[in-house]
Design an enzyme around this catalytic site. Sequence first.
Site, PDB file in Angstrom:
ATOM      1  N   GLU A 170      22.840  26.176  56.102  1.00 37.37           N
ATOM      2  CA  GLU A 170      22.267  25.006  56.218  1.00 37.37           C
ATOM      3  C   GLU A 170      22.839  24.162  57.294  1.00 37.37           C
ATOM      4  O   GLU A 170      23.332  23.251  57.453  1.00 37.37           O
ATOM      5  CB  GLU A 170      22.362  24.079  54.853  1.00 37.37           C
ATOM      6  CG  GLU A 170      21.405  24.737  53.878  1.00 37.37           C
ATOM      7  CD  GLU A 170      21.308  23.965  52.653  1.00 37.37           C
ATOM      8  OE1 GLU A 170      20.109  23.880  52.106  1.00 37.37           O
ATOM      9  OE2 GLU A 170      22.179  23.109  52.431  1.00 37.37           O
ATOM     10  N   GLU A 276      16.720  29.664  50.304  1.00 36.28           N
ATOM     11  CA  GLU A 276      17.073  28.890  49.132  1.00 36.28           C
ATOM     12  C   GLU A 276      15.747  28.049  48.737  1.00 36.28           C
ATOM     13  O   GLU A 276      15.410  27.274  49.604  1.00 36.28           O
ATOM     14  CB  GLU A 276      18.271  27.712  49.340  1.00 36.28           C
ATOM     15  CG  GLU A 276      19.641  28.154  49.721  1.00 36.28           C
ATOM     16  CD  GLU A 276      20.572  27.167  49.745  1.00 36.28           C
ATOM     17  OE1 GLU A 276      20.236  25.944  49.322  1.00 36.28           O
ATOM     18  OE2 GLU A 276      21.765  27.388  50.429  1.00 36.28           O
TER      19      GLU A 276
END
Length: 342
Positions: A170, A276
């Site tokens: 991320e 995710e």
Amino acid sequence: MKKLIIATSLLLAAAMGCKKYEMPGNTPATNPILEKMVRGADVSWLTEMEAAGMKFYDTTGKQTDGMQLMKNVNMNAIRLRIWVNPSGGYNNLADVLAKAARAHALGMQLLIDFHYSDSWADPGQQTTPAAWSNQDITALQTSVYNHTHEVLTALKAKGIIPVWVQVGNETNNGMLWPLGKASEHMDNFALLINAGYKAVKEIDSHIKVIVHLSNGYDNGLYKWMFDGLTANKANFDIIGMSLYPATVEWQTPNQQCEANMRDMVSRYNKEIMLCEIGMPATSPVATNYFIRDLYTRIHNLPDGKGLGLFYWEPQAYNRWQNYLLGAFDNTGKPTFAIDAFR
């Protein structure tokens, strides 16, 4: 991911209720889209949960090994995070090797998610490992290369070659702050990605390297990042995304994510992976439709560029670590959400 999601989980739980949804696409029993798709789960908490005495059960109540249970619900891939020197030991090299061996023994594909931190790395924190804290950008490149190479070498020694490797987790604003913060040093961030990329390809040139951002609906973020990385000659194979709808209403985020995925394919000619995803555990019907709708959208990307998705820690139950977006009920059994993978 975890830090940002927990802050909103209690609000989401309060927003649940009985709501009717139209079933998208085919029924699970006849859905042909799933056959060639990545059907995965990040189960990095698994060994820690087992050590705490948590057990897992199939829908009939039969106790089942957690990794085997993922296989049984038709998943074909496992994602595992790795930290450099975590204080509690979990997600270190030894722990990752143990979980990877279990997945490999089941014939499942593997994604290794390098955080390049001693703990959680996400959009709000990309803390340089303590052992690397005084390094300049040249030394940090060497550390990224060495750490990546060491982990993958250890896996290869056990006969395990990941299919995919994430260089960072991320990384909305880069990694290894402050020197790798993309908003200040996009050139440095590209250098760090290339250091990881080089290590990966030396282990096996077939492993695909992912650059992963959160907020898969945010086209502006993705254009900014991948324009910057491309301009700085960063090497990567796949654009990775996270998608956690801010409410139980998943339809608009999915539409926005599809538009973003299509734009990424058009601009950069890269494959796309949803690394995710998650929705509230108390909303299994909505979550099932959310997953199945995403699969349709991924499958329909141009030139077969859509690879599939990973559900983040579906086996987390009974408010494990205050996480409320799993896909198991409070007795340790998978909910209807998981049927989206069957």
